[in-house]
Write an enzyme that holds these catalytic residues in place. Structure first.
Site, PDB file in Angstrom:
ATOM      1  N   TYR A 158      30.811 -20.324  -6.709  1.00 45.02           N
ATOM      2  CA  TYR A 158      30.404 -21.292  -5.697  1.00 45.02           C
ATOM      3  C   TYR A 158      31.548 -21.478  -4.708  1.00 45.02           C
ATOM      4  CZ  TYR A 158      26.962 -22.464  -9.338  1.00 45.02           C
ATOM      5  OH  TYR A 158      25.983 -22.409 -10.299  1.00 45.02           O
TER       6      TYR A 158
ATOM      7  N   SER B 173      18.188 -26.463 -10.960  1.00 48.14           N
ATOM      8  CA  SER B 173      17.069 -26.675 -10.020  1.00 48.14           C
ATOM      9  C   SER B 173      15.926 -27.445 -10.683  1.00 48.14           C
ATOM     10  CB  SER B 173      16.555 -25.344  -9.465  1.00 48.14           C
ATOM     11  OG  SER B 173      17.495 -24.746  -8.616  1.00 48.14           O
TER      12      SER B 173
ATOM     13  N   GLY C 197      13.260 -28.305  -8.328  1.00 50.38           N
ATOM     14  CA  GLY C 197      12.712 -27.215  -7.525  1.00 50.38           C
ATOM     15  C   GLY C 197      13.468 -26.995  -6.233  1.00 50.38           C
TER      16      GLY C 197
END
Length: 329
Positions: A55, A204, A207
């Protein structure tokens, strides 16, 4: 904050995914604001913070290290290895690299960036098809013996890989996408984890923001936002998939909860060893998400959701084709 066990590691029932603070969802957020956000999360009971060398690369680990240094002994830090990234320059050389010597070099670099003497949970970010998983597990076993790592994890791995890794070094947690927007893990992954006593950390869980109800077919993403390349986030798919949001809005209205809270509560209700890690860069979203722990969906609510989902066909793949090929190995 309620707690849960993933494997033999106790953490808050909801963790905090830190990726979006530095990468993938547009330009990096303000460093000072994100340090404040992480510390606020801890003050509200969050103990699991999730990052990765990829990241940035490196920027998110460095941010997490700065934020958590004053409270290091009160939190659990999870990070990940596995992509072929030059540890000096941050250059992405393409593909995977889980050769044991590289894994150990990454661990040392992660420790420096995170300003710590141990990594609480060290995931293989994606399975490397060129390195036997037994060798990877053996490398992490060595790191655990050296005191540099406490627990071993796998991300987006297939069930046979999980079993093989677990036979060499106990796997504490597996991380994969799972939400009302993507229920793929239910077929094979969840039964395998339950059998082996491995915890599950869904990323997630909202979503990629869609289940908050704040995204529709007219939403425009920053050019650097990864969702621009995700089939599930094409305008046509978003329009079709909003039926799912309408469902959780309806249930939320009845129970006095937001769509995000219903989505997270649904995940928490699936298994007691599931710990979602929703990410955010906004204080009010953090507070909204954490309140999901206090919403208990009843059996009738869960049955209603399941019945409605059986009539909703989610449109679009969850990841671009190239990224999907790196999952389920």
């Amino acid at each position: 904050m309620k707690t849960r066990n993933i494997g033999d590691l106790q953490v808050s029932a909801l963790g905090l995914g830190c990726m979006s603070m530095s990468a993938a969802y547009g330009p990096p957020a303000n460093e000072g604001d994100m340090i404040g956000l992480m510390r606020a999360a801890h003050q509200q009971g969050v103990t699991l913070f999730d990052t990765a060398e990829a990241y940035g690369p490196f920027a998110n680990e460095e941010l997490v290290g700065k934020a958590l240094a004053p409270i290091r002994d009160q939190v659990v830090i999870a990070t990940k290895f596995g992509f072929d990234i030059d540890q000096q320059t941050g250059e992405r050389r393409g593909g995977m690299n889980s050769r044991p010597e590289h894994v150990k070099a990454v661990a040392d670099a992660c420790l420096r960036r995170l300003k710590t003497d141990r990594i609480d949970l060290f995931y293989q970010h994606r399975v490397d098809p060129d390195v036997p998983i037994e060798d990877v597990a053996g490398a992490v076993k060595d790191l655990i013996a050296a005191g540099k790592v406490k627990h071993f994890g796998l991300s987006e791995a297939g069930v046979q890989t999980i079993r093989r890794a677990h036979s060499v070094q106990k796997v504490t947690a597996v991380q994969s996408e799972y939400s009302l927007f993507w229920r793929g893990p239910e077929a094979e992954l969840l039964p395998t984890l339950e059998q082996l006593g491995i915890g599950f950390v869904p990323f997630s869980p909202l979503g990629a923001g869609f289940l908050t109800g704040k995204i529709d077919e007219n939403t425009k993403f920053d050019p650097s936002d990864f969702r621009n390349s995700v089939p599930r986030f094409s305008p046509e798919a978003r329009k079709a998939n909003f039926a799912l949001v309408d469902l959780i809005k309806r249930i939320g209205d009845r129970k006095g909860a937001t769509p995000a809270q219903i989505a997270l509560s649904w995940l928490l209700a699936q298994k007691p060893w599931i710990v979602p890690i929703p990410g955010t860069t906004k204080q009010h979203r953090l507070e909204e998400n954490l309140k999901a722990v206090d919403f208990d969906l009843l059996a009738d609510d869960l049955a209603e959701i399941d019945a409605a989902l059986s009539e909703i066909e989610v449109q679009g793949e969850r990841l671009p084709e190239a990224a999907l090929k790196m999952t389920g190995r």
